[in-house]
Design an enzyme around this catalytic site. Structure first.
Site, short mmCIF file in Angstrom:
data_model
loop_
_atom_site.label_atom_id
_atom_site.label_comp_id
_atom_site.label_asym_id
_atom_site.label_seq_id
_atom_site.Cartn_x
_atom_site.Cartn_y
_atom_site.Cartn_z
N ARG A 215 0.82 -1.14 -0.06
CA ARG A 215 -0.07 -0.09 -0.11
C ARG A 215 0.98 1.22 0.28
O ARG A 215 2.04 1.12 0.76
CB ARG A 215 -0.87 0.04 1.28
CG ARG A 215 -2.02 1.24 1.27
CD ARG A 215 -2.97 1.04 2.47
NE ARG A 215 -3.65 2.31 2.55
CZ ARG A 215 -4.16 2.80 3.53
NH1 ARG A 215 -4.06 1.90 4.72
NH2 ARG A 215 -4.71 3.89 3.60
N HIS A 216 0.39 2.24 -0.81
CA HIS A 216 1.44 3.40 -0.72
C HIS A 216 1.62 3.89 0.78
O HIS A 216 0.74 3.73 1.68
CB HIS A 216 0.58 4.42 -1.53
CG HIS A 216 -0.69 4.95 -1.02
ND1 HIS A 216 -0.82 5.74 0.12
CD2 HIS A 216 -1.99 4.49 -1.39
CE1 HIS A 216 -2.16 5.77 0.56
NE2 HIS A 216 -2.97 5.15 -0.46
N ASN A 222 -4.47 10.95 4.24
CA ASN A 222 -4.49 10.05 5.15
C ASN A 222 -4.22 10.54 6.51
O ASN A 222 -5.26 10.12 7.50
CB ASN A 222 -3.35 8.90 5.13
CG ASN A 222 -3.37 8.02 3.79
OD1 ASN A 222 -2.44 7.64 3.33
ND2 ASN A 222 -4.65 7.78 3.30
N ARG A 263 0.33 9.08 -4.99
CA ARG A 263 0.67 8.46 -3.92
C ARG A 263 1.43 7.36 -4.36
O ARG A 263 2.33 6.76 -3.57
CB ARG A 263 -0.31 8.37 -2.93
CG ARG A 263 -1.75 7.96 -3.24
CD ARG A 263 -2.64 8.28 -2.36
NE ARG A 263 -4.17 7.46 -2.19
CZ ARG A 263 -5.02 8.15 -3.08
NH1 ARG A 263 -4.88 9.18 -3.85
NH2 ARG A 263 -6.30 7.66 -3.09
N GLU A 288 -7.81 4.02 -6.61
CA GLU A 288 -8.59 3.96 -5.69
C GLU A 288 -10.04 4.02 -5.84
O GLU A 288 -10.51 4.56 -6.92
CB GLU A 288 -8.10 4.59 -4.60
CG GLU A 288 -8.81 4.64 -3.08
CD GLU A 288 -8.71 2.99 -2.65
OE1 GLU A 288 -8.84 2.12 -3.10
OE2 GLU A 288 -8.55 3.02 -1.26
N HIS A 357 -3.95 0.71 -3.18
CA HIS A 357 -4.62 1.66 -2.16
C HIS A 357 -5.05 0.59 -1.34
O HIS A 357 -5.17 -0.70 -1.72
CB HIS A 357 -5.46 2.38 -2.80
CG HIS A 357 -5.02 3.56 -3.93
ND1 HIS A 357 -4.82 4.81 -3.76
CD2 HIS A 357 -4.56 3.30 -5.42
CE1 HIS A 357 -4.07 5.36 -4.58
NE2 HIS A 357 -4.01 4.24 -5.79
O1 F6P Z 1 -8.51 6.39 3.58
C1 F6P Z 1 -7.64 5.91 2.52
C2 F6P Z 1 -8.79 5.25 1.52
O2 F6P Z 1 -7.70 4.69 0.42
C3 F6P Z 1 -9.61 5.90 0.67
O3 F6P Z 1 -9.18 6.66 -0.38
C4 F6P Z 1 -10.81 5.22 0.44
O4 F6P Z 1 -11.89 5.76 0.00
C5 F6P Z 1 -10.65 4.11 1.61
O5 F6P Z 1 -9.16 4.20 2.03
C6 F6P Z 1 -11.13 2.82 1.35
O6 F6P Z 1 -11.47 2.07 2.79
P1 F6P Z 1 -13.05 1.92 3.11
O7 F6P Z 1 -13.72 1.04 2.25
O8 F6P Z 1 -12.77 0.92 4.64
O9 F6P Z 1 -13.61 3.25 3.45
#
Ligand code: F6P
Length: 410
Positions: A215-216, A222, A263, A288, A357
């Protein structure tokens, strides 16, 4: 009495023949079969000749010297394969375009009494083909040319092969394979071929020697707990990328696959710099999850300002689709397609790295793990560890490996 077989790869350049040959060779070897690949392109690049064997005109059907040399290279490999089989080798894989019937007949005549299996590789996926051409033009052979000139030269080379291409038709044992989709399109087998069932399995099964799923590093978003966007790495994120580069310095990574977002590229760049050679291929399929109207918001803001989203997503995270965006379920097809590209472009190298991601990596991981769909959006995907995945007929390994270096300050 050993069971012997000659496999003849057939197809235009960049159609995945060598990848398929390596996949067959490596997997049969793991089964304990004595197998060797005889690759005409590799031999041509090694030979010291009076001709410029990387120039497109070397491949022109009207170039007499070029033709002579290519036939000579083919004969040299045939002789080496004969010697290998005579000395106890069991499977010889003739890896070259072998696009003419005449060439295939010459190979058959060189192995009297041995069964021959021709495997023709097609790839109907234009995008994957384009990406493969781009990858090829970065190879050592084209280093003296600009990327545009290299592409032009390679495209002309393919056109020359196309002009003399004769698809398999009369060969006794022939298989037509879609090398992007890893499936058999047609097969016509007359002889009882040793290893044949195994060969069919290998063609259609995905074998993963070492997949490093990273993962980046940490981003500004973040840090603020914001989702989506295209933000840069923080100082800590850059340190994480450096630590990854250090960690992988002794593991050969020829290609790093990323998404189009900064990223993942900023995480991959320092890793690539420590490798020699290494190219980065950005695939939009690994972007992502798009959070639609929630892009750029924090989870807290979503709970506060869009409670209907938070309420609907909570109990059904896998199937939930963000308004004007995506969901895990709707990412399935594109992530699978991204993985197909990875396996097509990676030339069946032992080591594959993907820098992705959180959500996309969960989807990638889920392609190899048998998990219930409702568990997938909760798979642990930290930024200070990566997944090391190994899957072959003898092993299934999913290991979460920390990479933090002693020198790093985070
Ligand atoms: O927070 C980082 C991230 O990569 C967001 O861009 C993305 O929406 C999310 O994580 C995905 O994780 P979850 O599905 O648990 O919200």
């Amino acid at each position: 009495m050993k069971r012997k077989l000659v496999i003849v790869m057939v197809g235009l350049p960049a159609r995945g023949k060598s990848t398929m040959a390596r996949k067959l060779g490596r997997t049969l070897e793991l089964d304990g079969v004595r197998v060797r690949i005889f690759n005409n392109g590799e031999l041509r690049r090694k030979l010291d000749t009076d001709a410029d064997t990387s120039a497109s005109d070397f491949f022109a059907p009207t170039n007499v010297r070029g033709r002579e040399l290519r036939e000579q290279i083919s004969r040299m490999n045939i002789e080496m394969a004969q010697a290998f089989l005579a000395e106890g080798g069991e499977v010889a894989i003739m890896d070259a375009s072998n696009v003419t019937r005449e060439r295939r007949q010459a190979i058959a005549a060189a192995f009297p009494g041995l069964p021959l299996c021709c495997i023709e590789c097609l790839n109907a996926d234009e995008e994957a083909l384009e990406a493969n051409l781009e990858r090829k033009t970065k190879l050592k052979e084209f280093r003296h040319l600009s990327p545009e000139k290299a592409l032009e030269s390679f495209t002309r080379r393919i056109a020359y092969y196309e002009s003399i291409y004769e698809p398999l038709d009369t060969e006794q044992n022939r298989i037509l394979v879609d090398s992007f989709d890893n499936c058999i399109l047609q097969e016509h087998i007359t002889d009882v071929l040793p290893y044949y069932d195994r060969i069919r399995d290998i063609i259609t099964t995905r074998v993963v020697r070492n997949l490093y799923l990273v993962r980046h590093g940490e981003t500004h978003y973040n840090r603020e707990d914001r989702i989506g966007g295209d933000s840069d790495l923080t100082d800590k994120g850059r340190e994480q990328a450096k630590a990854l580069a250090e960690h992988f310095a002794t593991i050969r990574i020829p290609i790093i696959f990323t998404s189009n977002y900064k990223r993942t590229l900023q995480t991959a760049e320092p890793i690539a710099e420590r490798q020699d050679p290494c190219s980065i291929i950005a695939l939009p399929e690994f972007n992502e999850i798009h959070a639609g109207i929630c892009e750029g918001m924090t989870y807290e803001e979503i709970r506060r300002n869009m409670p209907h989203v938070a309420r609907a997503r909570g109990p059904n995270k896998y199937r939930y689709v963000y308004p004007e965006g995506e969901g895990y379920k709707t990412m399935e097809d594109r992530v699978h397609r991204g993985l197909k590209k990875v396996f097509f472009l990676n030339n069946y190298d032992e080591n594959i790295m993907i820098v992705g991601h959180r959500a996309v990596n969960r989807m990638i991981l889920s392609c190899f793990l048998s998990r219930q769909e409702e568990e997938i959006p909760y798979i642990y995907m930290p930024q200070d560890r990566y997944y090391h995945i190994q899957i072959d007929p003898h092993k299934r390994l999913f290991e979460l490996v920390p990479y933090r270096s002693v020198a790093s300050g985070w």
